[in-house]
Design a protein around this motif. Structure first.
Motif, mmCIF file in Angstrom:
data_model
loop_
_atom_site.group_PDB
_atom_site.id
_atom_site.type_symbol
_atom_site.label_atom_id
_atom_site.label_comp_id
_atom_site.label_asym_id
_atom_site.label_seq_id
_atom_site.Cartn_x
_atom_site.Cartn_y
_atom_site.Cartn_z
ATOM 1 N N VAL A 6 47.158 -18.336 -23.141
ATOM 2 C CA VAL A 6 47.108 -18.675 -24.567
ATOM 3 C C VAL A 6 45.736 -19.302 -24.844
ATOM 4 N N ALA A 7 44.995 -18.683 -25.741
ATOM 5 C CA ALA A 7 43.649 -19.162 -26.098
ATOM 6 C C ALA A 7 43.709 -19.771 -27.495
ATOM 7 N N ILE A 8 43.295 -21.033 -27.600
ATOM 8 C CA ILE A 8 43.315 -21.705 -28.905
ATOM 9 C C ILE A 8 41.895 -22.135 -29.267
ATOM 10 N N ASP A 9 41.371 -21.554 -30.316
ATOM 11 C CA ASP A 9 40.029 -21.914 -30.772
ATOM 12 C C ASP A 9 40.109 -22.485 -32.178
ATOM 13 N N GLY A 10 39.047 -23.150 -32.578
ATOM 14 C CA GLY A 10 39.021 -23.656 -33.941
ATOM 15 C C GLY A 10 38.008 -24.755 -34.117
ATOM 16 N N PHE A 11 37.956 -25.271 -35.322
ATOM 17 C CA PHE A 11 36.983 -26.304 -35.679
ATOM 18 C C PHE A 11 37.299 -27.621 -34.972
ATOM 19 N N ILE A 137 37.221 -19.424 -26.497
ATOM 20 C CA ILE A 137 38.166 -19.046 -25.438
ATOM 21 C C ILE A 137 38.717 -17.629 -25.685
ATOM 22 N N GLY A 138 39.116 -17.364 -26.928
ATOM 23 C CA GLY A 138 39.652 -16.038 -27.232
ATOM 24 C C GLY A 138 38.580 -14.970 -27.380
ATOM 25 N N THR A 139 37.350 -15.396 -27.673
ATOM 26 C CA THR A 139 36.287 -14.408 -27.909
ATOM 27 C C THR A 139 35.468 -14.127 -26.661
ATOM 28 N N ASN A 140 35.297 -15.150 -25.816
ATOM 29 C CA ASN A 140 34.348 -15.018 -24.706
ATOM 30 C C ASN A 140 34.939 -15.311 -23.332
ATOM 31 N N VAL A 141 35.696 -16.391 -23.230
ATOM 32 C CA VAL A 141 36.202 -16.776 -21.894
ATOM 33 C C VAL A 141 37.355 -15.860 -21.478
ATOM 34 N N PHE A 142 38.356 -15.746 -22.363
ATOM 35 C CA PHE A 142 39.492 -14.872 -22.060
ATOM 36 C C PHE A 142 39.708 -13.881 -23.218
ATOM 37 N N PRO A 143 38.812 -12.905 -23.373
ATOM 38 C CA PRO A 143 39.018 -11.956 -24.476
ATOM 39 C C PRO A 143 40.301 -11.137 -24.285
ATOM 40 N N GLU A 144 40.820 -11.168 -23.058
ATOM 41 C CA GLU A 144 42.040 -10.417 -22.765
ATOM 42 C C GLU A 144 43.311 -11.265 -22.961
ATOM 43 N N ALA A 145 43.153 -12.514 -23.441
ATOM 44 C CA ALA A 145 44.319 -13.407 -23.600
ATOM 45 C C ALA A 145 45.403 -12.736 -24.428
ATOM 46 N N GLU A 146 46.649 -12.920 -23.995
ATOM 47 C CA GLU A 146 47.765 -12.265 -24.691
ATOM 48 C C GLU A 146 48.017 -12.885 -26.062
ATOM 49 N N LEU A 147 47.793 -14.194 -26.181
ATOM 50 C CA LEU A 147 47.994 -14.849 -27.479
ATOM 51 C C LEU A 147 46.756 -15.663 -27.833
#
Ligand code: DC
Length: 236
Positions: A6-11, A137-147
């Motif tokens: 689970v990748a959580i990005d944001g401000f 995290i969702g764009t670069n570290v784990f672009p394959e993240a399921e959520l």
């Protein structure tokens, strides 16, 4: 039972870590605060006068210092999360101070810092079963993240939450200084060249300006249940 990422990005100060911690506890997953790693590098550079009191630094010296930095994490049952260690010292409290917050965005812009920290992050997620929060995290570290979640909230709501959190710890910060810091970091994080903060195409947006912690967790639990209905990879 297969595990997911689970990748959580944001401000800044959107409550990413609060939600990520609750979700990890709920799923029996490991929680990783990726920002803590950039903060630890920043703290090392500040302590070693590589970053001056005026916030100025020589990029080459920062890059050189990476080989002297050993980052590790140890679970702290009281906090129900892992504390960050820098060369064996628990620096969890030090990295949350305003002076580190004021320098961290600039340090995290450096390409070599990002690739160094990115390697550690990917290693931590190699067996999945992880909730990681940050900016890329969702764009670069784990672009394959399921959520993937992209969190946002009204800036004044975020500032007030951070002020309340600091006050509850006995630290005194003003609304204006926190607002200035958050707005500057939002700008730096979204405008930098290396993996800027941006919503991954397949991320779900969560604006939590008017949502409490329980509502946010319920929102994500529903997403995971829906995901389960379509992909038979996980059972909670
Ligand atoms: O999540 P945080 O506020 O503790 O993060 C501190 C800083 O670290 C943030 O302003 C930008 C940087 N950061 C980053 O560039 N990439 C990440 N994945 C996490 C944090």
């Amino acid at each position: 039972m297969s595990k997911i990422i689970v990748a959580i990005d944001g401000f800044s100060a959107c409550g990413k870590s609060t939600l990520a911690k609750a979700l990890a506890a709920h799923m029996g997953y490991v929680y990783v605060d990726s920002g803590a790693m950039y903060r630890a590098v920043t703290l090392f550079c500040m302590r070693n006068k590589i970053v001056g009191t005026d916030g100025k630094f020589d990029e080459k010296k920062v890059v050189n210092s990476l080989k002297k930095i050993k980052l590790s994490f140890k679970y702290n049952p009281a906090a129900k999360a892992s504390d960050t260690y820098l060369n064996g010292e628990n620096i969890e409290k030090d990295i949350r101070q305003m002076d580190v917050s004021n320098n961290v965005s600039k340090i995290s812009m450096i390409k070599e810092v990002r690739s160094h920290v990115g390697i550690i992050q990917r290693e931590m997620g190699k067996d999945k079963g992880i909730v990681m929060d940050g900016r890329d995290i969702g764009t670069n570290v784990f672009p394959e993240a399921e959520l993937k979640l992209f969190m946002t909230a009204d800036v004044d709501v975020r500032v007030q939450r951070r002020v309340d959190e600091s006050n509850s710890k006995g630290e005194h910060v003003t609304f204006d200084e926190v607002k200035h810091n958050l707005m500057q970091r939002d700008y730096d994080d979204t405008h930098r060249k290396e993996s800027p903060l941006t919503k991954a195409k397949d991320a779900v947006v969560l604006d939590n300006s008017d949502l409490n912690k329980e509502q946010q967790l319920a929102f994500v639990e529903k997403l995971i249940k829906d995901f389960l209905l379509t992909k038979d990879t996980l059972s909670l």
